[in-house]
Motif scaffolding. Structure first.
Motif, PDB file in Angstrom:
ATOM      1  N   ASP A  18       0.848  -1.192   0.000  1.00 12.49           N
ATOM      2  CA  ASP A  18       0.000   0.000   0.000  1.00 12.49           C
ATOM      3  C   ASP A  18       0.882   1.239   0.000  1.00 12.49           C
ATOM      4  N   GLY A  19       0.260   2.399  -0.087  1.00  6.92           N
ATOM      5  CA  GLY A  19       0.962   3.667   0.030  1.00  6.92           C
ATOM      6  C   GLY A  19       2.073   3.865  -0.991  1.00  6.92           C
ATOM      7  N   THR A 192      -0.947   8.882   2.765  1.00  8.15           N
ATOM      8  CA  THR A 192      -0.904   7.430   2.975  1.00  8.15           C
ATOM      9  C   THR A 192      -1.440   7.113   4.359  1.00  8.15           C
ATOM     10  N   ASN A 193      -1.662   5.833   4.605  1.00 12.42           N
ATOM     11  CA  ASN A 193      -2.086   5.419   5.948  1.00 12.42           C
ATOM     12  C   ASN A 193      -1.020   5.765   6.975  1.00 12.42           C
ATOM     13  N   PRO A 220       1.186   9.336  -3.519  1.00 12.67           N
ATOM     14  CA  PRO A 220       2.225   8.325  -3.753  1.00 12.67           C
ATOM     15  C   PRO A 220       2.824   8.367  -5.159  1.00 12.67           C
TER      16      PRO A 220
END
Length: 253
Positions: A18-19, A192-193, A220
């Protein structure tokens, strides 16, 4: 956008489900590389691999805790199956504790440096036998704007990212005679998280934006393009650099 700069290359990207890590893996694969994505959780690996494969991209997924030698070795074994290794992107990082640097507990300090610095060092060291066989070996560390301008609430994390800047410089000098480049990317505030504390609360977001001359939170994809450039032949004369992607935030040691 050049879409075939990395055809025939194989890349490892850690923490890439992710991210920023996912965006990097996606971009490298879109430009033709065979990419090994990894994360600590099998579910995340499977979801990322499926998403990228649905695009028709050449992606393999593995569970990897970068602090574990046996997990790192699995990445290199997989790269060998794919024909070797040309690009290593070390992206994994942790920040288990928020607070000023001298308030950090010893256990959190050790964990931060074990993952953020030592694992990057070990990945680079262990990748060398494969990278030396490549005609265009690339090591790219993902550092942070906090490595230049420490964030008060990310004290120990900031210091670990400053250390990565030094590792980049030292490794680049060592490997330059062999034609292997070493660079780092230093993202600013990216959506992002991982950066949720800086972007999701309205007050925190406004505080972040006040430090960013371009007046927007980064995405990102803003980071992934720079990584693809460094990984390509077009980036072959760039080494030992810490490239800041921050919308103009202050960045000076």
């Amino acid at each position: 956008m050049a879409m075939n700069r990395l055809v025939g290359k194989t890349a490892i990207v850690t923490a890439s489900t992710d991210g920023i890590g996912f965006a990097i893996a996606q971009r490298l694969a879109r430009e033709g590389a065979k990419v090994i994505v990894s994360s600590r959780k099998l579910k995340n690996v499977e979801e990322a691999q499926q998403k990228l494969s649905q695009e028709g991209l050449l992606v393999t997924g593995l569970v990897c805790h970068v602090g574990k030698r046996e997990d790192r070795q699995k990445l290199f074994t997989e790269a060998e199956k794919l024909g070797g290794l040309d690009i290593l992107v070390s992206n994994a990082a942790v920040n288990p504790e928020v607070g000023a640097v001298l308030d950090c507990s010893e256990s959190s300090w050790d964990k931060i440096f074990d993952i953020n610095l030592k694992s990057s060092f070990m990945l680079a060291k262990e990748a060398l036998p494969l990278l030396r066989k490549s005609k265009a070996g690339r090591i790219i560390f993902i550092s942070s704007i906090a490595g230049f301008q420490p964030f008060e609430l990310l004290g120990a994390y900031s210091v670990s990212k400053t250390s990565l800047l030094g590792l980049t410089k030292a490794a680049a000098q060592q490997l330059a005679p062999e034609g292997i480049t070493v660079n780092s990317i230093c993202p600013g505030v990216i959506q992002t998280n991982f950066s949720a504390a800086l972007t999701e609360n309205e007050a925190a977001k406004e505080a972040s934006l006040s430090m960013i001359p371009l007046k927007r939170i980064g995405q990102p994809r803003d980071v992934s393009g720079a990584v693809a450039f460094l990984a390509s032949d077009e980036g072959s004369y760039v080494t030992g650099e810490n490239i800041v992607i921050s919308g103009g935030m202050q960045s000076r040691l």
